[in-house]
Design a protein around this motif. Structure first.
Motif, PDB file in Angstrom:
ATOM      1  N   ASP A  59       0.857  -1.178   0.000  1.00 14.86           N
ATOM      2  CA  ASP A  59       0.000   0.000   0.000  1.00 14.86           C
ATOM      3  C   ASP A  59       0.895   1.230   0.000  1.00 14.86           C
ATOM      4  O   ASP A  59       1.425   1.634   1.029  1.00 14.86           O
ATOM      5  CB  ASP A  59      -0.910  -0.014   1.230  1.00 14.86           C
ATOM      6  CG  ASP A  59      -1.966   1.073   1.202  1.00 14.86           C
ATOM      7  OD1 ASP A  59      -1.942   1.900   0.271  1.00 14.86           O
ATOM      8  OD2 ASP A  59      -2.819   1.100   2.108  1.00 14.86           O
ATOM      9  N   THR A  60       1.086   1.825  -1.185  1.00 13.57           N
ATOM     10  CA  THR A  60       1.939   3.011  -1.290  1.00 13.57           C
ATOM     11  C   THR A  60       1.153   4.235  -0.862  1.00 13.57           C
ATOM     12  O   THR A  60       0.029   4.450  -1.304  1.00 13.57           O
ATOM     13  CB  THR A  60       2.451   3.194  -2.732  1.00 13.57           C
ATOM     14  OG1 THR A  60       1.347   3.433  -3.604  1.00 13.57           O
ATOM     15  CG2 THR A  60       3.192   1.954  -3.195  1.00 13.57           C
ATOM     16  N   GLY A  61       1.742   5.029   0.004  1.00 15.56           N
ATOM     17  CA  GLY A  61       1.030   6.189   0.532  1.00 15.56           C
ATOM     18  C   GLY A  61      -0.147   5.792   1.397  1.00 15.56           C
ATOM     19  O   GLY A  61      -1.138   6.517   1.484  1.00 15.56           O
ATOM     20  N   GLY A  62      -0.029   4.654   2.069  1.00 15.08           N
ATOM     21  CA  GLY A  62      -1.160   4.079   2.802  1.00 15.08           C
ATOM     22  C   GLY A  62      -1.507   4.754   4.102  1.00 15.08           C
ATOM     23  O   GLY A  62      -2.506   4.396   4.739  1.00 15.08           O
ATOM     24  N   VAL A  81       3.870   1.885   2.776  1.00 12.26           N
ATOM     25  CA  VAL A  81       4.952   2.853   2.590  1.00 12.26           C
ATOM     26  C   VAL A  81       4.356   4.247   2.636  1.00 12.26           C
ATOM     27  O   VAL A  81       3.430   4.557   1.871  1.00 12.26           O
ATOM     28  CB  VAL A  81       5.673   2.634   1.244  1.00 12.26           C
ATOM     29  CG1 VAL A  81       6.732   3.715   1.027  1.00 12.26           C
ATOM     30  CG2 VAL A  81       6.313   1.257   1.196  1.00 12.26           C
ATOM     31  N   ASP A  82       4.865   5.083   3.525  1.00 11.31           N
ATOM     32  CA  ASP A  82       4.336   6.440   3.661  1.00 11.31           C
ATOM     33  C   ASP A  82       5.458   7.356   4.154  1.00 11.31           C
ATOM     34  O   ASP A  82       6.281   6.936   4.973  1.00 11.31           O
ATOM     35  CB  ASP A  82       3.160   6.465   4.644  1.00 11.31           C
ATOM     36  CG  ASP A  82       2.337   7.740   4.526  1.00 11.31           C
ATOM     37  OD1 ASP A  82       1.306   7.701   3.814  1.00 11.31           O
ATOM     38  OD2 ASP A  82       2.731   8.767   5.106  1.00 11.31           O
ATOM     39  N   PRO A  83       5.499   8.608   3.663  1.00  7.96           N
ATOM     40  CA  PRO A  83       6.579   9.504   4.095  1.00  7.96           C
ATOM     41  C   PRO A  83       6.381  10.094   5.482  1.00  7.96           C
ATOM     42  O   PRO A  83       7.319  10.672   6.042  1.00  7.96           O
ATOM     43  CB  PRO A  83       6.536  10.615   3.033  1.00  7.96           C
ATOM     44  CG  PRO A  83       5.137  10.619   2.530  1.00  7.96           C
ATOM     45  CD  PRO A  83       4.685   9.182   2.577  1.00  7.96           C
ATOM     46  N   SER A  84       5.185   9.960   6.056  1.00  4.41           N
ATOM     47  CA  SER A  84       4.885  10.624   7.335  1.00  4.41           C
ATOM     48  C   SER A  84       5.099   9.706   8.532  1.00  4.41           C
ATOM     49  O   SER A  84       4.407   8.693   8.680  1.00  4.41           O
ATOM     50  CB  SER A  84       3.431  11.106   7.332  1.00  4.41           C
ATOM     51  OG  SER A  84       3.032  11.506   8.628  1.00  4.41           O
ATOM     52  N   PRO A  85       6.018  10.060   9.432  1.00  3.28           N
ATOM     53  CA  PRO A  85       6.197   9.261  10.647  1.00  3.28           C
ATOM     54  C   PRO A  85       4.931   9.232  11.506  1.00  3.28           C
ATOM     55  O   PRO A  85       4.626   8.212  12.130  1.00  3.28           O
ATOM     56  CB  PRO A  85       7.338   9.974  11.381  1.00  3.28           C
ATOM     57  CG  PRO A  85       8.041  10.770  10.336  1.00  3.28           C
ATOM     58  CD  PRO A  85       6.980  11.169   9.355  1.00  3.28           C
ATOM     59  N   ASN A  86       4.203  10.347  11.538  1.00  2.00           N
ATOM     60  CA  ASN A  86       2.978  10.388  12.337  1.00  2.00           C
ATOM     61  C   ASN A  86       1.933   9.420  11.799  1.00  2.00           C
ATOM     62  O   ASN A  86       1.236   8.740  12.562  1.00  2.00           O
ATOM     63  CB  ASN A  86       2.410  11.806  12.349  1.00  2.00           C
ATOM     64  CG  ASN A  86       3.260  12.769  13.148  1.00  2.00           C
ATOM     65  OD1 ASN A  86       4.013  12.362  14.036  1.00  2.00           O
ATOM     66  ND2 ASN A  86       3.167  14.050  12.839  1.00  2.00           N
ATOM     67  N   ALA A  87       1.814   9.350  10.469  1.00  2.00           N
ATOM     68  CA  ALA A  87       0.858   8.416   9.871  1.00  2.00           C
ATOM     69  C   ALA A  87       1.252   6.980  10.178  1.00  2.00           C
ATOM     70  O   ALA A  87       0.395   6.142  10.484  1.00  2.00           O
ATOM     71  CB  ALA A  87       0.783   8.636   8.363  1.00  2.00           C
ATOM     72  N   LEU A  88       2.534   6.687  10.129  1.00  2.70           N
ATOM     73  CA  LEU A  88       2.996   5.324  10.396  1.00  2.70           C
ATOM     74  C   LEU A  88       2.793   4.960  11.862  1.00  2.70           C
ATOM     75  O   LEU A  88       2.505   3.798  12.188  1.00  2.70           O
ATOM     76  CB  LEU A  88       4.463   5.179   9.997  1.00  2.70           C
ATOM     77  CG  LEU A  88       4.735   5.288   8.496  1.00  2.70           C
ATOM     78  CD1 LEU A  88       6.241   5.261   8.223  1.00  2.70           C
ATOM     79  CD2 LEU A  88       4.038   4.169   7.735  1.00  2.70           C
ATOM     80  N   PHE A  89       2.941   5.935  12.754  1.00  3.63           N
ATOM     81  CA  PHE A  89       2.664   5.681  14.167  1.00  3.63           C
ATOM     82  C   PHE A  89       1.189   5.359  14.360  1.00  3.63           C
ATOM     83  O   PHE A  89       0.824   4.437  15.097  1.00  3.63           O
ATOM     84  CB  PHE A  89       3.059   6.897  15.010  1.00  3.63           C
ATOM     85  CG  PHE A  89       2.737   6.745  16.470  1.00  3.63           C
ATOM     86  CD1 PHE A  89       3.531   5.970  17.296  1.00  3.63           C
ATOM     87  CD2 PHE A  89       1.623   7.380  17.019  1.00  3.63           C
ATOM     88  CE1 PHE A  89       3.229   5.813  18.646  1.00  3.63           C
ATOM     89  CE2 PHE A  89       1.314   7.237  18.358  1.00  3.63           C
ATOM     90  CZ  PHE A  89       2.121   6.453  19.175  1.00  3.63           C
ATOM     91  N   LEU A  91      -0.754   4.132  12.097  1.00  2.00           N
ATOM     92  CA  LEU A  91      -0.949   2.810  11.491  1.00  2.00           C
ATOM     93  C   LEU A  91      -0.618   1.709  12.489  1.00  2.00           C
ATOM     94  O   LEU A  91      -1.381   0.740  12.641  1.00  2.00           O
ATOM     95  CB  LEU A  91      -0.057   2.666  10.255  1.00  2.00           C
ATOM     96  CG  LEU A  91       0.090   1.264   9.681  1.00  2.00           C
ATOM     97  CD1 LEU A  91      -1.204   0.821   9.019  1.00  2.00           C
ATOM     98  CD2 LEU A  91       1.250   1.214   8.676  1.00  2.00           C
ATOM     99  N   GLU A  92       0.502   1.849  13.177  1.00  2.00           N
ATOM    100  CA  GLU A  92       0.919   0.848  14.162  1.00  2.00           C
ATOM    101  C   GLU A  92      -0.127   0.702  15.265  1.00  2.00           C
ATOM    102  O   GLU A  92      -0.491  -0.415  15.657  1.00  2.00           O
ATOM    103  CB  GLU A  92       2.273   1.246  14.758  1.00  2.00           C
ATOM    104  CG  GLU A  92       2.827   0.252  15.753  1.00  2.00           C
ATOM    105  CD  GLU A  92       4.183   0.670  16.296  1.00  2.00           C
ATOM    106  OE1 GLU A  92       4.709  -0.025  17.190  1.00  2.00           O
ATOM    107  OE2 GLU A  92       4.716   1.690  15.831  1.00  2.00           O
ATOM    108  N   ARG A  93      -0.627   1.819  15.735  1.00  2.00           N
ATOM    109  CA  ARG A  93      -1.635   1.799  16.790  1.00  2.00           C
ATOM    110  C   ARG A  93      -2.949   1.175  16.290  1.00  2.00           C
ATOM    111  O   ARG A  93      -3.558   0.358  16.977  1.00  2.00           O
ATOM    112  CB  ARG A  93      -1.884   3.216  17.294  1.00  2.00           C
ATOM    113  CG  ARG A  93      -2.881   3.310  18.457  1.00  2.00           C
ATOM    114  CD  ARG A  93      -3.001   4.737  18.924  1.00  2.00           C
ATOM    115  NE  ARG A  93      -3.430   5.604  17.836  1.00  2.00           N
ATOM    116  CZ  ARG A  93      -3.127   6.898  17.759  1.00  2.00           C
ATOM    117  NH1 ARG A  93      -2.378   7.455  18.680  1.00  2.00           N
ATOM    118  NH2 ARG A  93      -3.577   7.624  16.755  1.00  2.00           N
ATOM    119  N   ARG A  94      -3.328   1.551  15.083  1.00  2.00           N
ATOM    120  CA  ARG A  94      -4.582   1.036  14.512  1.00  2.00           C
ATOM    121  C   ARG A  94      -4.491  -0.469  14.289  1.00  2.00           C
ATOM    122  O   ARG A  94      -5.441  -1.214  14.549  1.00  2.00           O
ATOM    123  CB  ARG A  94      -4.863   1.751  13.198  1.00  2.00           C
ATOM    124  CG  ARG A  94      -6.225   1.494  12.599  1.00  2.00           C
ATOM    125  CD  ARG A  94      -6.426   2.396  11.394  1.00  2.00           C
ATOM    126  NE  ARG A  94      -7.785   2.396  10.914  1.00  2.00           N
ATOM    127  CZ  ARG A  94      -8.250   3.236  10.004  1.00  2.00           C
ATOM    128  NH1 ARG A  94      -7.448   4.155   9.495  1.00  2.00           N
ATOM    129  NH2 ARG A  94      -9.503   3.169   9.610  1.00  2.00           N
TER     130      ARG A  94
END
Length: 275
Positions: A59-62, A81-89, A91-94
């Motif tokens: 999922d690019t830009g997921g 794959v996403d450029p935002s650390p906040n989005a990835l955090f 994602l991990e929580r979700r």
């Protein structure tokens, strides 16, 4: 009401779960149902063709996992794959809350440097949703997404539609901005437009075919959902179900692609198309 964002997983088989079977978010449901239906059907075909219950999905830009987590709940392994650390955090929580952390992996990166963080040719399906509007070179973005596919794989491409923006500006009484969007090479209605780029169905299918894929399907997304007053959908008995059916009926008709807020293109490798 149903919500495609959070499908339950069957205790017997991961692919028996529906993507539209959780608590109410009616507007979200009406706006995403077509994409989910097309995507799930395509993944189910790959499951049958491969004989594997779990597919490898990129999922690019997921972002925070709007698509990744539900797909993981269906049993698939998803790399975001996403450029935002906040989005990835997020994602991990979700993923942890949905109890699918073992099937979701987030890595920081973008479409331009995709193969700095993931392998080429390693995925059964690649999602490229809401990415092409923001990259410098949309053709390169699609080529990279296709290069991540296995010999038999599918690409799910979702991008902003030009016609939907023109119609929305006109209906709001902003006629000059509507005309500007029609004339602008990127489909923007002015300097205040938050969307960097919009596409026609012909432009998107051209990008997918130019990257070597066969077009499996083209759908208009949010043809009516963004135009219908929210109070009607939320309060009128049966309105949401009727709207979902209308969106589904209109999605495949080319006449409605030109007024859709978003466009969804399903691309298939030659091997997947023949499977």
């Amino acid at each position: 009401m149903s919500d495609p964002m959070r499908p339950p997983v069957s205790p017997h088989h991961p692919h028996t779960a529906s993507l539209r079977s959780d608590p109410p978010r009616p507007r979200a449901s009406a706006r995403t149902a077509v994409v989910w239906d097309v995507l799930q059907e395509a993944l189910d075909r790959r499951v049958k063709a491969t004989g594997r219950d779990a597919l490898d999905v990129l999922d690019t830009g997921g972002g925070s996992g709007k698509f990744a987590v539900p797909l993981a709940r269906l049993g698939h392994r998803v790399t975001v794959v996403d450029p935002s650390p906040n989005a990835l955090f997020a994602l991990e929580r979700r993923a942890a809350e949905a109890e699918v952390a073992d099937r979701v992996r987030g890595v920081q990166g973008d479409a331009h440097g995709l193969f700095d963080v993931v392998e080429r040719g390693g995925y059964d399906a690649v999602l490229c949703h809401g990415v092409l509007e923001y990259v410098d070179d949309p053709a390169e973005g699609v080529r990279n997404a296709v290069a991540a596919l296995r010999a038999e794989g599918i690409l799910s491409l979702l991008a902003a539609g030009l016609g939907g923006a023109v119609l929305a500006r006109a209906l709001a009484g902003h006629f000059t901005e509507a005309r500007q969007a029609l004339q602008d090479p990127d489909g923007r209605w002015g300097s205040g437009d938050p969307m960097p780029r919009r596409f026609t169905a012909e432009q998107l299918t051209g990008l997918v075919e130019g990257a070597g894929l066969r077009i499996g399907a083209v759908h208009g997304v949010r043809v009516f959902a963004d135009l219908v007053p929210g109070v009607l959908v939320d309060t009128e008995p049966g309105a949401l179900d009727a709207l979902l059916k209308l969106e589904t009926a209109a999605a495949e008709l080319p006449a409605f692609h030109s007024v859709a807020t978003q466009l969804h293109v399903l691309g298939e490798t030659e091997g997947a198309a023949q499977a």
